[in-house]
Enzyme design. Structure first.
Site, PDB file in Angstrom:
ATOM      1  N   TYR A 114       0.843  -1.259  -0.131  1.00 51.26           N
ATOM      2  CA  TYR A 114       0.065   0.030  -0.177  1.00 51.26           C
ATOM      3  C   TYR A 114       1.045   1.312  -0.232  1.00 51.26           C
ATOM      4  O   TYR A 114       2.029   1.231   0.305  1.00 51.26           O
ATOM      5  CB  TYR A 114      -1.124   0.084   1.123  1.00 51.26           C
ATOM      6  CG  TYR A 114      -0.316   0.344   2.411  1.00 51.26           C
ATOM      7  CD1 TYR A 114      -0.080   1.687   3.066  1.00 51.26           C
ATOM      8  CD2 TYR A 114      -0.028  -0.681   3.370  1.00 51.26           C
ATOM      9  CE1 TYR A 114       0.248   1.672   4.223  1.00 51.26           C
ATOM     10  CE2 TYR A 114       0.630  -0.571   4.580  1.00 51.26           C
ATOM     11  CZ  TYR A 114       0.843   0.798   4.922  1.00 51.26           C
ATOM     12  OH  TYR A 114       1.439   1.172   6.182  1.00 51.26           O
ATOM     13  N   CYS A 115       0.333   2.295  -0.397  1.00 52.71           N
ATOM     14  CA  CYS A 115       0.985   3.788  -0.268  1.00 52.71           C
ATOM     15  C   CYS A 115      -0.277   4.788  -0.440  1.00 52.71           C
ATOM     16  O   CYS A 115      -1.151   4.637   0.156  1.00 52.71           O
ATOM     17  CB  CYS A 115       1.521   3.811  -1.900  1.00 52.71           C
ATOM     18  SG  CYS A 115       0.750   3.678  -3.183  1.00 52.71           S
ATOM     19  N   THR A 116       0.157   6.110  -0.720  1.00 51.22           N
ATOM     20  CA  THR A 116      -0.723   7.000  -0.511  1.00 51.22           C
ATOM     21  C   THR A 116      -1.808   7.002  -1.254  1.00 51.22           C
ATOM     22  O   THR A 116      -3.235   6.995  -0.827  1.00 51.22           O
ATOM     23  CB  THR A 116       0.007   8.358  -0.638  1.00 51.22           C
ATOM     24  OG1 THR A 116       1.149   8.542   0.081  1.00 51.22           O
ATOM     25  CG2 THR A 116      -1.109   9.509  -0.337  1.00 51.22           C
TER      26      THR A 116
END
Length: 350
Positions: A199-201
């Site tokens: 996951y990331c922003t």
């Protein structure tokens, strides 16, 4: 011939933005697709965004587009029409709308053609960025996060992870995404049979990371659809318990959106609970660090007494000092090593 870049000073543009009373909407989006002529695409889109009063940061490359922008609220529908028509691949592209937004996230439009829309350091002709992992929606994220056979891997930088992350997520301790990719492969070599959730922003980094993990022999790879921004929006809409704790760091003037009420970070100067990022007010430093309100007042927005004193010098002397420093310090410096050295405090590994 139309002007395809900004000609007004940053100071004037920022002052104009701060004086604006018109509501604006902060939104981000990305899309991996093949652009045959990135320069022509950029110039056409830039012209149309300028007419709409769009501010923000947009990267265009042969592999697609990556954007974080601010749009006048009363022209948001026009903006969507323009964007969706810019290329067949962008029709109905997902738009991640900011959770906390005062309309002051950007004050100028910068649109650049780059080699990649996210710097990944991958130099392997056999790598297929379109072969990505499985998308996870908010309810699926919540189902998988408590599974002992599932690992959540944070594909953001150390300063992003520090203020907020999914429960029990693994940090890949690095300063850049290009460093993280091979590090993640090495760290998880013995977990290839587990479910790996990246996951990331907003989704752009974890989507490419999922493809890289598959390329390196991992089988059960997933990534959070739309990243933290979309997860938080959907979880709140659907009344789901939030599994992301703390703040979501964002790359604009806001520097963060609160997702949960938890404050999991600490002031880098006094150690009190705080998750407010700021840049040192001394332009010769500009270090990114966490500062509580008390220390902000005590040090006048600076990272150290040295910078505080330098900030009081005449402008000419400040400029002379900056020019005389060996190599200087990069603006918006986010290096964990520099943070440790400058603040003279031990930074936790996690």
């Amino acid at each position: 011939m139309p002007v395809l870049h900004n000609r007004i000073s940053n100071e004037e543009l920022k002052a104009r933005m701060l004086a604006e009373t018109e509501p604006r909407t902060t939104v981000s989006f990305y899309k991996y697709f093949i652009l045959e002529d990135a320069k022509a695409f950029r110039d056409n889109l830039y012209s149309q965004f300028v007419k709409l009063g769009v501010f923000g940061r947009v990267y265009v490359a042969k592999e697609g587009i990556n954007a974080q922008i601010s749009v006048p609220a009363n022209r948001y529908d026009e903006f969507k029409v323009v964007l969706f028509a810019a290329h067949p691949a962008l029709d109905q592209v997902r738009l991640n709308v900011a959770h906390e937004d005062d309309g002051k996230s950007f004050w100028v439009l910068r649109m650049k053609v780059r080699e990649r829309i996210v710097a990944d350091g991958i130099d392997d002709d056999s790598f297929d960025p379109s072969n990505v992992g499985h998308y996870l929606k908010a309810d699926q994220v919540n189902q998988m996060i408590d599974d002992p056979d599932t690992l959540f891997v944070d594909m953001r930088n150390h300063y992003e992870y520090e203020v907020g992350h999914f429960e029990n997520a693994i940090e890949v301790p690095s300063d850049t995404f290009r460093e993280q990719l091979p590090m993640a492969v090495d760290m998880l070599q013995h977990d290839k049979e587990k479910n790996i959730v990246m996951y990331c922003t907003g989704g752009i980094r974890c989507e490419k990371a999922s493809a890289y993990m598959l390329h390196n022999g991992f089988k059960n790879v997933f990534h959070v659809e739309g990243g933290i921004i979309e997860y938080a929006r959907k979880a709140k809409e659907q009344g789901l318990p939030l599994k992301f704790i703390g703040k979501n760091f964002v790359f604009d003037e806001r520097m963060g959106e609160r997702i949960s009420e938890d404050v999991i970070a600490h002031c880098h100067q006094c150690g009190t609970p705080s998750d407010t990022h700021t840049n040192c007010k001394n332009d010769g430093c500009h270090l990114l660090f966490i500062q509580c309100p008390a220390c902000a007042a005590k040090f006048e927005g600076c990272c150290s007494p040295i910078c505080q004193e330098e900030l009081k010098l005449p402008q000419e002397e400040q400029r002379a000092r900056r020019a005389g420093r060996e190599n200087g310090i990069k603006i918006f410096n986010k290096s964990k090593g520099l943070l440790q050295t400058t603040m003279h405090i031990p930074m936790p590994d996690k």
